[in-house]
Design an enzyme around this catalytic site. Structure first.
Site, PDB file in Angstrom:
ATOM      1  N   SER A 138      43.475  34.430  40.807  1.00 36.94           N
ATOM      2  CA  SER A 138      42.873  34.314  39.302  1.00 36.94           C
ATOM      3  C   SER A 138      42.078  33.216  39.126  1.00 36.94           C
ATOM      4  O   SER A 138      41.447  33.460  38.295  1.00 36.94           O
ATOM      5  CB  SER A 138      44.325  34.150  38.531  1.00 36.94           C
ATOM      6  OG  SER A 138      45.494  34.905  38.818  1.00 36.94           O
ATOM      7  N   HIS A 184      39.641  40.945  41.594  1.00 36.96           N
ATOM      8  CA  HIS A 184      40.841  40.300  40.804  1.00 36.96           C
ATOM      9  C   HIS A 184      41.063  41.638  39.753  1.00 36.96           C
ATOM     10  O   HIS A 184      40.513  42.201  39.021  1.00 36.96           O
ATOM     11  CB  HIS A 184      40.166  39.367  39.982  1.00 36.96           C
ATOM     12  CG  HIS A 184      40.948  38.573  39.049  1.00 36.96           C
ATOM     13  ND1 HIS A 184      40.616  38.292  37.684  1.00 36.96           N
ATOM     14  CD2 HIS A 184      42.329  38.565  39.021  1.00 36.96           C
ATOM     15  CE1 HIS A 184      41.579  37.696  37.058  1.00 36.96           C
ATOM     16  NE2 HIS A 184      42.629  37.612  38.004  1.00 36.96           N
ATOM     17  N   GLU A 230      37.703  42.897  38.160  1.00 30.19           N
ATOM     18  CA  GLU A 230      36.730  41.797  38.263  1.00 30.19           C
ATOM     19  C   GLU A 230      36.246  41.780  39.915  1.00 30.19           C
ATOM     20  O   GLU A 230      37.367  41.656  40.818  1.00 30.19           O
ATOM     21  CB  GLU A 230      36.921  40.408  37.828  1.00 30.19           C
ATOM     22  CG  GLU A 230      37.054  40.501  36.276  1.00 30.19           C
ATOM     23  CD  GLU A 230      37.350  39.023  35.701  1.00 30.19           C
ATOM     24  OE1 GLU A 230      36.760  38.680  34.743  1.00 30.19           O
ATOM     25  OE2 GLU A 230      37.959  38.345  36.456  1.00 30.19           O
ATOM     26  N   ASN A 286      39.458  35.442  32.433  1.00 33.68           N
ATOM     27  CA  ASN A 286      40.698  34.185  32.167  1.00 33.68           C
ATOM     28  C   ASN A 286      39.644  33.085  31.830  1.00 33.68           C
ATOM     29  O   ASN A 286      40.236  32.258  31.066  1.00 33.68           O
ATOM     30  CB  ASN A 286      41.353  33.837  33.456  1.00 33.68           C
ATOM     31  CG  ASN A 286      42.242  34.973  33.707  1.00 33.68           C
ATOM     32  OD1 ASN A 286      42.672  35.505  32.640  1.00 33.68           O
ATOM     33  ND2 ASN A 286      42.721  34.948  34.812  1.00 33.68           N
TER      34      ASN A 286
END
Ligand code: NAI
Length: 683
Positions: free
Chosen positions: A404, A425, A437, A475
């Site tokens: 992450s 991801h 991702e 994120n």
């Protein structure tokens, strides 16, 4: 030539050839009118077969004409001309008859189709309604209730289901055109069926509409088009055809020009483009049949389930026998869930689980084409995993990390064959969430990157390429969202006010409710890592809550309090006290906020972060950022994603300048960081 006209005895065969999907453009509308005239003139013609070349019947309107003023001849007039032609027309459907394509077919006297064809009116997914007789003719053919289901959901039906409801007259098993001609010949000698526009329709009682309206208000999640479509079908069932047609057309034209339709068009086109981005053109992916997954926790099990769904073989590796059994149980839980929801038969589920190879020995990965690591978020653990995986896997097997926040370059340091390494991801739950991702490292080979996109296509996910930075695209912006949400608390808003404002904007959950659900510890862990790197992450209240052991629903207290066994958030005196202390420490004067001010204070800085992400090349396109926020974080589709939404702030002709100004004003009040100049470079 768009159209060709041939004769098979007394049957005229009109063939449209407008690759790739025979979309309806102005030229196609004109061509159809010309064909009606031509067959009318030809006395030897007794019936007409309308067929399409290539892989499909007319699959909708031409996207190039979307968002432009409609040009004559208009589709309703073209369809009327087909319907009132003195010779019966037979729509000959293979592939898909969608939107305007199905409306053309409804203007024909009959419809024949291959068994694999699908038929639908998906307009609501683009924020509009059928605008050329979909809402007026379909209920006259299949009944009001079925028409409501098809039109308000936008979901197509397969030809056999269409046959059962009377939408399709005949399924052609053999050669389609031959079958259609034979069918047309039968029509030519039979008494002519009453055209749909002249048929009666049974209007359901008022209670039917009240019930449907209530159900749609819930399922449509704030979208306008499904409810508008319902009103048009109601009009079609209660008014004369011509009047209802006017109601439909007006509603269609008004919606077509709405910001919601513009947003949904933007998202739909971005989604269609994402699996094959132009920069990957011509790059062949590597073969992909066998997938290895290391770590069978939340993410590993979800990724394995998604791989099984995609028809890939799966080998699961865990650190010990106990963890392996847990990992397999996690995977079985997901597969069994699909059986419970009726998505999978019990036999298919059993066969799937039986096909999963599981081991604590990396040697089991010797045959896989791609291995995805989903072990603890810890650099040394991940490094050790790849050291073993690189030894066990084939030299051309691709190695991917689902990290992450860690730097994939650091994870893969020293792994032999740097060209085969990348980040993939996934989002939780990985078997459900559409976003992937794809994070290349400096050395990642082009065909390895292309394989990431091929994996997304196989799993029916939306891939977005992201550069390496803390949190990649999604994120990283989430950090801004959360920091802004806390800034608002320090300035006087309550968690409940912030959450309610963001729900009112269209998010399924506010930022604080979402943290309580996911747990506050993950972000706290990540802030700790950032502090160790010398950064100063901003979470004055969250840090206090974590110190108090308030980690969210799992500890029955986070941003809210929770009663035993309940997920209903209750305002927490301890949180209000923590906010008060943090606010005092920061020396901030508190005030009150409207929901719109709260939305701006959260969304505008997200756009600012997006601008920086684009300027740094972390995202290649603004639309990619929109896809990430929509498919990974619940940003409402009807708003088009943060970057699209930003263009609706202030005067559209001034681009992102109004966002820059609004951020400057927020910054002056201490409610946001100063805007980045990158914003002004955006179009
Ligand atoms: P988890 O704690 O549920 O699962 C981790 C699994 O890895 C455990 O089953 C553990 O036994 C196994 N494991 C640990 N060391 C191992 C080793 N040396 N060899 C084989 N297996 C080993 O963690 P979760 O949530 O599934 O996260 C995994 C990764 O995915 C982390 O890097 C995380 O940051 C990332 N991620 C997590 C998301 C989430 O929402 N949970 C979302 C996206 C990425």
């Amino acid at each position: 030539m768009l159209f060709s006209l041939a004769r098979q005895g007394d049957i005229a065969v009109v063939t449209l050839d407008n690759p790739p999907v025979n979309a309806i453009s102005r030229a196609v509308r004109q061509g159809l009118l010309d064909m009606v005239e031509a067959v009318e003139r030809d006395e030897g013609v007794r019936a007409v077969v309308l067929a399409c070349a290539g892989r499909t019947f007319i699959a909708g309107a031409d996207v190039k004409e979307f968002g432009k003023p409609p040009e004559a001849p208009h589709l309703p007039d073209v369809i009327k001309a087909i319907e009132t032609c003195s010779k019966p027309w037979v729509a000959t459907i293979h592939g898909a008859a969608l939107g305007g394509g199905l409306e053309v077919a409804l203007g024909c006297t009959a419809r024949v189709a291959t068994a694999s064809a699908s038929l639908g009116l998906p307009e609501v997914t683009l924020g509009v309604i059928p605008g050329a007789g979909g809402t007026t003719r379909l209920p006259r053919l299949v009944g009001v209730e079925r028409a409501v289901d098809m039109i308000t959901s936008g979901k197509p039906v397969k030809a056999p289901a269409g046959k059962a409801m009377g939408l399709v007259d005949e399924i052609i098993e053999g050669e389609l055109l031959e079958g259609a001609i034979a069918f047309a010949r039968k029509l030519a000698t039979a008494p002519r069926a009453v055209p749909l526009s002249a048929r009666a329709v049974v209007a359901p009682p008022e209670a039917f509409w009240t019930e449907k309206r209530a159900a749609l208000a819930k399922s449509a999640k704030g979208e306008v088009a499904p409810l508008k479509a319902l009103e048009c079908i109601k009009a079609a069932s209660e008014m004369p055809f011509d009047e209802a047609s006017k109601v439909e057309r007006e509603a269609f034209l008004a919606l077509r020009a709405s910001p919601e339709a513009a947003a949904l068009r933007h998202v739909t086109f971005a989604e269609r483009a994402a699996p094959r981005p132009p920069e990957m053109n011509g790059i062949e992916p590597r073969a992909l049949k066998a997938l290895g997954v290391i770590g069978g926790g939340t993410m590993g099990a979800g990724i394995a389930a998604a791989a099984l769904d995609a028809g890939l073989s799966v080998t699961l590796v865990e650190r010990d026998a106990e963890a392996l059994a847990r990992g397999l149980a996690n995977l079985k839980g997901i597969v069994d869930g699909a059986v419970k929801r009726g998505k999978l038969s019990a036999e298919a589920a059993e066969a799937r689980m039986a096909g999963v190879a599981a081991s604590t020995d990396y040697a089991a990965l010797g045959h896989v084409d791609l291995v995805i690591e989903a072990v603890f978020e810890d650099l040394s653990v991940k490094r050790a995993v790849f050291e073993q995986a690189a030894r066990a896997c084939r030299a051309d097997a691709i190695l991917a990390t689902n990290t992450s926040y860690l730097d994939p370059e650091a994870i893969f340091e020293g792994v032999p064959g740097a060209e085969r390494c990348l980040g993939l991801h996934f989002f939780s739950p990985a078997q459900v969430m559409k976003l992937l991702e794809i994070v290349p490292c400096k050395a990642t080979a082009a065909d390895v990157l292309a394989t990431g996109f091929a994996l997304a296509r196989a799993m029916n996910k939306i891939p977005v390429r992201a550069g390496i930075c803390d949190g990649f695209i999604g994120n990283r912006i989430l950090k801004t969202t959360r920091a802004q949400a806390e800034r608002l608390l320090l300035a006087g808003a309550t968690p409940a006010e912030v959450d309610a404002a963001m729900r009112a904007f269209g998010l399924p959950m506010g930022p604080f409710e979402a943290q309580d659900l996911g747990g506050l510890d993950i972000a706290a862990f990540q802030r700790k890592a950032a502090r160790e790197r010398g950064e100063t992450p901003f979470a004055p209240v969250a840090d206090r809550l974590v110190a108090l052991g308030r980690l969210g629903q799992k500890t029955r207290g986070g941003w809210y309090d929770y009663d035993e066994g309940s997920r209903t958030p209750k305002a927490s005196p301890a949180v209000l006290e923590a906010i008060h202390l943090a606010s005092k420490e920061a020396g901030i004067t508190t005030g009150a906020f409207t929901p719109e001010q709260i939305q701006d204070a959260i969304l505008l800085p997200m756009v600012n972060e997006g601008a920086k992400i684009l300027a740094e090349g972390i995202a290649l396109r603004a639309a990619d950022i929109d896809l990430v926020k929509i498919h990974g974080y619940g940003f409402p589709r009807t708003k088009g994603g943060p970057m699209h939404w930003a263009k609706t702030v202030g005067d559209a002709a001034r681009g992102f300048a109004p966002v820059h100004e609004a951020l400057t004003a927020l910054a002056a009040r201490g409610l946001a960081a100063a805007p980045d100049e990158a914003l002004l470079a955006l179009r």
